[in-house]
Each structure stands twice: as C-alpha cells, then as structure tokens.
Design a protein around this motif. Structure first.
Motif, PDB file in Angstrom:
ATOM      1  N   UNK A  14       0.826  -1.215   0.000  1.00  0.00           N
ATOM      2  CA  UNK A  14       0.000   0.000   0.000  1.00  0.00           C
ATOM      3  C   UNK A  14       0.857   1.260   0.000  1.00  0.00           C
ATOM      4  N   UNK A  15       2.141   1.141   0.366  1.00  0.00           N
ATOM      5  CA  UNK A  15       3.039   2.296   0.390  1.00  0.00           C
ATOM      6  C   UNK A  15       3.835   2.468  -0.906  1.00  0.00           C
ATOM      7  N   UNK A  16       3.828   1.463  -1.761  1.00  0.00           N
ATOM      8  CA  UNK A  16       4.620   1.503  -2.986  1.00  0.00           C
ATOM      9  C   UNK A  16       3.922   2.353  -4.042  1.00  0.00           C
ATOM     10  N   UNK A  17       4.695   3.202  -4.709  1.00  0.00           N
ATOM     11  CA  UNK A  17       4.175   3.997  -5.818  1.00  0.00           C
ATOM     12  C   UNK A  17       3.266   5.140  -5.415  1.00  0.00           C
ATOM     13  N   UNK A  18       3.422   5.662  -4.215  1.00  0.00           N
ATOM     14  CA  UNK A  18       2.533   6.726  -3.734  1.00  0.00           C
ATOM     15  C   UNK A  18       3.155   8.110  -3.911  1.00  0.00           C
ATOM     16  N   UNK A  19       3.839   8.311  -5.018  1.00  0.00           N
ATOM     17  CA  UNK A  19       4.398   9.626  -5.332  1.00  0.00           C
ATOM     18  C   UNK A  19       3.641  10.203  -6.519  1.00  0.00           C
ATOM     19  N   UNK A  20       3.746  11.495  -6.674  1.00  0.00           N
ATOM     20  CA  UNK A  20       3.180  12.132  -7.859  1.00  0.00           C
ATOM     21  C   UNK A  20       4.032  11.693  -9.038  1.00  0.00           C
ATOM     22  N   UNK A  21       3.416  11.139 -10.063  1.00  0.00           N
ATOM     23  CA  UNK A  21       4.178  10.689 -11.224  1.00  0.00           C
ATOM     24  C   UNK A  21       4.575  11.905 -12.051  1.00  0.00           C
ATOM     25  N   UNK A  22       5.819  12.263 -11.927  1.00  0.00           N
ATOM     26  CA  UNK A  22       6.343  13.440 -12.620  1.00  0.00           C
ATOM     27  C   UNK A  22       6.740  13.069 -14.042  1.00  0.00           C
ATOM     28  N   UNK A  23       6.656  14.049 -14.925  1.00  0.00           N
ATOM     29  CA  UNK A  23       7.074  13.841 -16.311  1.00  0.00           C
ATOM     30  C   UNK A  23       8.421  14.494 -16.559  1.00  0.00           C
TER      31      UNK A  23
END
Length: 157
Positions: free
Chosen positions: A82-91
């Motif tokens: 549940x903690x994995x990939x919880x960032x804003x996906x920046x381009x």
C-alpha cells in the motif's frame, strides 16, 4: 557501474542535506564537535560530493552511448504494497529530482526525531512507523528518475 542515475542523485542529495546541517552546527556554534572537526567533515563532504558529481556525469555520458544498464532490478520484499508507488508521477527529471531531495529531507528529520532521548518509547515507535513509508517514497523517486532517463534515451533511438 553498479549505480543508477537515481541512486547517484540520491547520494548527492543526502550529502547536500548533511552539508547543510554541518554548516548549521558551525553557525550555531554547536558543541557536539569542535570547529576543527566540523571543518574536516566539510572538507570530506566536498571531496565526496565532487566524486559523486563526476560519477553522475560519467553515468549520463555512458547511458547516452548505451554502454550500461539504466535501471536496477529491485528485490525488496518487506515493504507494504500500500506504500509503494505513492508519489506524484512526474514527467520531468527536474521534478523527480526535487521530489527525491524533499523525500530525503523528510526522512532525515524523521530519523532525527527517532533518535531523541527526551521522549517516550511510544513516541519513538510512532515516528519509526512513519520511516518505512517515507523511505518507500524515496525509493519510488529513485525509480522514477531511472525510468525517466530510460524513456528519454529510448526516445532518441
């Protein structure tokens, strides 16, 4: 090279945070270390940062030429999904690097809180519970930097 661009940038941001805190110790005349010891630590940091900066430049040059692997396979098995990939996906690479720097700063301060001697073990436990998700964010930004570099280089082919 066993590093990736993300892991090298991670190391550099941590060195920058350390340098900031040592400079604060100098300014505030902290008694934990003598001025001579702090000056020695700053010289060592400068040398380490110069080496990492050269490594980053060499890595990017080799990556553009296709001479190394751009990503490192992650084998971590202990993080809560549940903690994995919880960032804003920046381009943008710059945004990802900024996110990593901020994640490292947050993690630094959580670690400092966890070392306090003037608080209860229950308080320390609450802080420790926040460290794993913060560290996962850090790892997600490292991976994002590596992905963005891989995408950019692939788009030139």
């Amino acid at each position: 090279m066993a590093e990736t661009l993300g892991s090298l940038v991670d190391k550099l941001t941590i060195k920058d945070i350390r340098e900031y805190h040592i400079n604060q110790m100098v300014i505030l005349k902290d008694k934990k270390f003598s001025r001579k010891e702090l000056a020695g630590k700053l010289r060592a940091l400068k040398r380490q940062k110069d080496e990492i900066i050269k490594e980053i430049d060499a890595f990017v040059f080799a990556a553009i030429k296709g001479k190394l692997s751009l990503r490192d396979e992650k084998l971590k098995i202990y993080n809560d999904l549940k903690d994995v990939g919880r960032i804003v996906i920046t381009k943008s690479m710059g945004e990802a690097i900024s996110g990593l720097a901020l994640a490292n700063l947050a993690l630094w301060h959580l670690e400092d809180e966890a070392r306090r001697k003037d608080v209860t073990l229950a308080y320390i436990g609450k802080i420790k519970k926040r460290i794993d998700p913060a560290n996962q964010q850090r790892n997600d930004y490292i991976d994002r930097i590596d992905q963005l570099l891989e995408d950019k280089i692939s788009s030139f082919k």
